[in-house]
Design a protein around this motif. Structure first.
Motif, short mmCIF file in Angstrom:
data_model
loop_
_atom_site.label_atom_id
_atom_site.label_comp_id
_atom_site.label_asym_id
_atom_site.label_seq_id
_atom_site.Cartn_x
_atom_site.Cartn_y
_atom_site.Cartn_z
N TYR A 226 0.84 -1.20 0.00
CA TYR A 226 0.00 0.00 0.00
C TYR A 226 0.87 1.25 0.00
N PRO A 227 0.55 2.23 -0.84
CA PRO A 227 1.47 3.35 -1.08
C PRO A 227 1.81 4.19 0.15
N ASP A 228 0.83 4.38 1.04
CA ASP A 228 1.09 5.26 2.19
C ASP A 228 1.96 4.61 3.25
N GLU A 229 2.21 3.30 3.11
CA GLU A 229 3.05 2.59 4.09
C GLU A 229 4.42 2.24 3.53
N ILE A 230 4.71 2.65 2.29
CA ILE A 230 6.04 2.44 1.73
C ILE A 230 6.91 3.61 2.17
N ASP A 231 7.55 3.46 3.32
CA ASP A 231 8.34 4.56 3.89
C ASP A 231 9.82 4.40 3.54
N ASP A 232 10.61 5.37 3.96
CA ASP A 232 12.04 5.37 3.64
C ASP A 232 12.75 4.16 4.24
N GLU A 233 12.34 3.74 5.41
CA GLU A 233 12.97 2.58 6.05
C GLU A 233 12.80 1.33 5.19
N LEU A 234 11.61 1.15 4.63
CA LEU A 234 11.35 -0.01 3.78
C LEU A 234 12.13 0.10 2.47
N LEU A 235 12.14 1.29 1.87
CA LEU A 235 12.85 1.46 0.61
C LEU A 235 14.35 1.21 0.77
N VAL A 236 14.92 1.69 1.86
CA VAL A 236 16.35 1.49 2.12
C VAL A 236 16.63 0.00 2.31
N ALA A 237 15.76 -0.68 3.06
CA ALA A 237 15.94 -2.12 3.28
C ALA A 237 15.88 -2.88 1.96
N MET A 238 14.93 -2.53 1.11
CA MET A 238 14.80 -3.21 -0.19
C MET A 238 16.03 -2.96 -1.05
N LYS A 239 16.57 -1.76 -0.98
CA LYS A 239 17.75 -1.44 -1.79
C LYS A 239 18.99 -2.15 -1.28
N GLU A 240 19.10 -2.27 0.03
CA GLU A 240 20.30 -2.88 0.62
C GLU A 240 20.27 -4.41 0.59
N CYS A 241 19.08 -4.99 0.49
CA CYS A 241 18.96 -6.45 0.44
C CYS A 241 19.10 -6.92 -1.01
N ASP A 242 20.20 -7.57 -1.33
CA ASP A 242 20.53 -7.88 -2.73
C ASP A 242 19.58 -8.89 -3.37
N LYS A 243 18.89 -9.70 -2.57
CA LYS A 243 17.98 -10.71 -3.14
C LYS A 243 16.55 -10.18 -3.31
N VAL A 244 16.25 -9.07 -2.65
CA VAL A 244 14.90 -8.49 -2.73
C VAL A 244 14.77 -7.73 -4.04
N LEU A 245 13.82 -8.14 -4.86
CA LEU A 245 13.66 -7.55 -6.19
C LEU A 245 12.99 -6.17 -6.10
N PRO A 246 13.41 -5.25 -6.95
CA PRO A 246 12.78 -3.93 -6.96
C PRO A 246 11.46 -3.97 -7.71
N TYR A 247 10.56 -4.80 -7.21
CA TYR A 247 9.25 -5.02 -7.82
C TYR A 247 8.21 -4.44 -6.85
N PHE A 248 7.52 -3.39 -7.29
CA PHE A 248 6.60 -2.68 -6.42
C PHE A 248 5.17 -2.84 -6.95
N ASP A 249 4.41 -3.71 -6.31
CA ASP A 249 3.01 -3.93 -6.67
C ASP A 249 2.17 -3.03 -5.75
#
Length: 434
Positions: A226-249
């Motif tokens: 959900y868009p309002d819960e995609i915060d900076d903490e989550l985005l940073v975690a997704m970017k730093e985790c090499d196996k997590v795909l940058p796929y945003f549904d």
């Protein structure tokens, strides 16, 4: 006993089915694919929208025909069983047991009353029988939903959100990885709200860091953010985790502020535009997907055109769209301004035609690039393979990569494919690994 199992509906329902099948198998029963040979058939139904309910009812009657042959018991569970327990029991006498979701904690006891045999074991995550390809699996991190969108029956069926503990999720993740799963898809009705109900704050960022540390996994995908819960903490975690795909549904459902309020959706199109801009600045070639509802009660032509402009402005990589389905017991059911079906379908056709052009353009941009592909199928007669890229969710949600190779490839392996041609949704290429 020989038990046939039919699982309808979404991937979250599929996880329930796999856990039930695991419990049956652990108790000595055989899961078979041919219903004509089954002693028992269990149907895990969907009751989300009208078309899904119709499919569930049709399947029940179809399976009931086997009672004229070898079938001894017909059992119905899942979402339709939850919404219409009494009606199913009263109106379809061929059904021997209706087990609603609220009784899943006593599933074994309920089966014991219907079948001959002992069911002493509880449903455990590590007992799941994977029904999809062995190298990929879904992991449901929570059940239910607390968003209460006015058109949605999920809270009526499954209740408010109930997140699993991080320990419980990780136990399942480690088991799945130990039996060969390489692509793990984290799912929930709202993954971004994970942990709020049981930890008191959002925990998805912490969870994906834990999952990312599991060595055997190669791809980790997250669905329904959900868009309002995609915060900076989550985005940073997704970017730093090499196996997590940058796929945003990111299911938006609409762009007009009045209709979003009527749907009880949070956020605005301006918020989402800013979020999309941030994601595209942070990630290399992210995939952005959304879902839209056309023909919500009261939707005017101008409000629909606002949605069209929103789609054109953002240029989503992927988009699913549906006409509004009038669901009983939801607030939207009795709203004024119900849209004529013909009008809604016409609007849907226009929206999808626009997205088709966007998708074609996005696909063409990949010609000449080399992408990583998960090999899923070999077409022996055509001497080519089919697979998916990071941009393609499983189970035909998105497109495929169709490619040739001068060597034999292992199903479930990851290879590099050079894209030589692009269709609207599918890519064509050649495997470049020697």
């Amino acid at each position: 006993m020989k038990i046939g199992f039919v699982s309808l509906g979404c991937c979250k329902n599929l996880v329930d089915s796999e856990e039930i099948m695991g419990m049956l198998q652990a108790n000595g029963h055989q899961i078979i694919s041919n219903p004509a040979q089954a002693d028992v058939i269990i149907i895990n139904t969907c009751g989300f929208i009208e078309s899904a309910k119709e499919e569930s009812i049709s399947t029940i009657f179809e399976m009931a025909k086997y009672k004229e042959k070898n079938l001894k018991k017909l059992i119905v569970c899942g979402c339709l069983a939850q919404r219409y327990t009494q009606s199913l029991e009263e109106e379809i006498p061929e059904i021997d047991a209706v087990i609603p979701i609220r009784d899943y904690g006593q599933f074994a006891k309920r089966l014991e009353k219907v079948l001959d045999g002992s069911f002493d074991k509880n449903i455990e995550p590590d007992q799941r029988v994977l029904t999809s390809l062995p190298y990929r699996a879904y992991c449901k991190i929570s059940d239910g939903c607390s968003n209460h969108c006015t058109y949605c029956a999920i809270p009526l069926i499954r209740g408010d959100q109930r997140s699993k503990s991080i320990e419980e999720v990780m136990k399942e993740v480690r088991h799945l990885s130990s039996i060969g799963v390489k692509e793990l898809t984290l799912i929930a009705q709202d993954t971004t709200k994970y942990g709020l109900d049981n930890y008191g704050n959002l925990q998805l960022a912490h969870l994906i860091r834990e999952v990312n540390a599991v060595e055997e996994l190669h791809w980790i995908r997250i669905l329904y953010m959900y868009p309002d819960e995609i915060d900076d903490e989550l985005l940073v975690a997704m970017k730093e985790c090499d196996k997590v795909l940058p796929y945003f549904d990111i299911p938006m459902q609409h762009a007009n502020a009045r209709l979003l309020r009527a749907m009880n959706r949070r956020g605005t199109k301006e918020d989402v535009k800013a979020l999309v801009e941030k994601i595209r600045s942070m990630f290399d070639q992210p995939t952005l997907r959304t879902t839209m509802i056309v023909g919500f009660p009261g939707e005017t032509k101008e409000e629909f055109e606002e949605m069209v402009s929103f789609i054109q402005d953002i240029e989503w990589d992927r988009m699913g769209a549906f006409t509004y389905s009038k669901e009983e017991d939801t607030p939207a059911y009795s709203m004024d301004g119900q849209i004529d079906e013909e009008v809604a379908n016409r609007r849907l056709s226009k929206l999808m035609a626009i997205q088709e052009e966007i998708s074609r353009k996005k696909s063409q941009e990949k010609v000449g690039t080399v992408i990583e592909v998960l090999v899923e199928e070999k077409e022996a007669l055509k001497n080519r393979y089919r697979g998916r890229s990071k941009a393609d969710a499983p189970d035909e949600v998105d497109g495929q990569v169709i490619f040739t190779s001068d060597r034999e490839l292992e199903i479930g392996s990851f290879v590099s494919v050079e894209i030589t041609e692009a269709k609207t949704y599918d890519l064509i290429g050649i495997c470049r690994e020697s």
